[in-house]
Design a protein around this motif. Structure first.
Motif, short mmCIF file in Angstrom:
data_model
loop_
_atom_site.label_atom_id
_atom_site.label_comp_id
_atom_site.label_asym_id
_atom_site.label_seq_id
_atom_site.Cartn_x
_atom_site.Cartn_y
_atom_site.Cartn_z
N GLY A 93 0.78 -1.24 0.00
CA GLY A 93 0.00 0.00 0.00
C GLY A 93 0.80 1.28 0.00
O GLY A 93 0.26 2.36 0.27
N TRP A 94 2.12 1.20 -0.33
CA TRP A 94 2.93 2.41 -0.32
C TRP A 94 2.84 3.14 -1.67
O TRP A 94 2.86 2.52 -2.73
N ASP A 95 2.73 4.46 -1.61
CA ASP A 95 2.77 5.32 -2.79
C ASP A 95 3.92 6.31 -2.63
O ASP A 95 4.23 6.74 -1.50
N SER A 96 4.55 6.68 -3.74
CA SER A 96 5.64 7.65 -3.69
C SER A 96 5.39 8.77 -4.70
O SER A 96 4.84 8.53 -5.77
N ILE A 97 5.77 9.97 -4.32
CA ILE A 97 5.61 11.15 -5.17
C ILE A 97 6.93 11.92 -5.17
O ILE A 97 7.52 12.15 -4.11
N ILE A 98 7.39 12.30 -6.35
CA ILE A 98 8.59 13.13 -6.45
C ILE A 98 8.21 14.43 -7.15
O ILE A 98 7.45 14.43 -8.11
N LEU A 99 8.70 15.54 -6.62
CA LEU A 99 8.35 16.86 -7.14
C LEU A 99 9.63 17.63 -7.44
O LEU A 99 10.47 17.84 -6.56
N PHE A 100 9.78 18.05 -8.69
CA PHE A 100 10.93 18.84 -9.12
C PHE A 100 10.44 20.21 -9.56
O PHE A 100 9.51 20.33 -10.36
N ARG A 101 11.08 21.28 -9.03
CA ARG A 101 10.72 22.65 -9.38
C ARG A 101 11.97 23.43 -9.72
O ARG A 101 12.99 23.30 -9.04
N THR A 102 11.89 24.23 -10.75
CA THR A 102 12.99 25.13 -11.09
C THR A 102 12.41 26.40 -11.67
O THR A 102 11.38 26.37 -12.37
#
Length: 269
Positions: A93-102
């Motif tokens: 049940g694990w979810d992962s989110i990656i967020l990149f901002r520039t």
């Protein structure tokens, strides 16, 4: 102007990206945070507000954001470890989110390193490319030109600017806005400071409790790779130390620039 691209993939993987181009201009102070506007010419009645029209201190020309979401294939209802039990509780049940901002930097005002007319505020005059190293210093600003720029020692090349004329050259009353402006230099926000880059990551896991209700554990990692985001130059002049950066960008109260973790539990019902 904004463009957005979204794509959903199978097996729990999806992406969302957006690009924004904008340009903010104004001719007076504003309540938003800034790196220092310098002096404003409208304080001199002979000029009015028109000479102050230029880049806003919060102007951000370009911004790109990329988000990737992946539901790990473990746990009840997923490809692996799909049965109830201890293994499902631990790894399912694990979810992962990656967020990149520039994004590009905000506007900054470069100031002269000499006295101005009767103590009036003035700005340095841009005469060259501030983001090119080397060159020759102007006669009224004899300094050593840095060979490299866009670094902490010299974000810009101070030799790309010169001082406005000093008060000692005035031998008669000055009348008319066109004649007056040359003693006050260029408009404010002549260039932009360092940009901003950041990668954040989030992990979530849901624990079913009753019917559609569940308890969610959430872990956030801000600044995943612990990379600093440099602030605007603390020395905004045209001396040999012009463009020197001595600190990181202010991201808001209780929001450090260094990597930090945040853990939370939420109950959804």
């Amino acid at each position: 102007m904004q463009a957005k691209l979204e794509r959903h993939y199978t097996n729990g993987l999806s992406f969302l990206s957006s690009y924004t181009w904008s340009h903010n201009l104004d001719d007076s102070r504003e309540p938003l945070p800034s790196n220092g506007d310098g002096s404003f010419y409208w304080s001199y009645n002979v000029l009015g507000a028109r000479p102050d029209y230029g880049n806003s201190p919060f102007d951000t020309a370009q911004r790109f954001v990329f988000t990737g979401t992946y539901a790990l294939p473990f746990g009840e209802g997923r490809k692996y470890v799909s049965k109830k039990g201890m293994a499902n509780i631990l790894v399912g049940g694990w979810d992962s989110i990656i967020l990149f901002r520039t994004q590009t930097g905000n506007g900054i005002t470069v100031n002269p390193n000499t006295s101005t007319v009767n103590g009036a505020g003035a700005h340095a005059i841009r005469i060259g490319n501030p983001f090119a190293g080397g060159g020759a210093a102007p006669d009224n600003n004899p300094i050593v030109c840095p060979t490299k720029v866009r670094n902490r020692a010299n974000w810009y090349n101070p030799c790309a600017f010169e001082n406005p004329p000093q008060a000692s050259v005035i031998t008669a009353p000055v009348t008319g806005a066109a004649n007056f402006l040359k003693y006050l230099g260029d408009a404010r926000e002549q260039l932009h400071g360092p940009g901003y880059q950041r990668i954040d990551m989030t992990f979530t896991k849901n624990f079913k409790t009753y019917e559609s209700q569940y308890l969610q554990f959430r872990g956030d990692i801000f600044n995943l790779f612990n990379t600093p985001t440099w602030g605007a130059p603390s020395n905004g002049g045209i001396s040999a130390q012009g463009g020197q950066i001595t600190g990181t960008n202010f991201l808001g109260n209780f929001t450090p620039d260094a990597r930090f973790f945040q853990l939370a539990l939420k109950y959804y019902f």
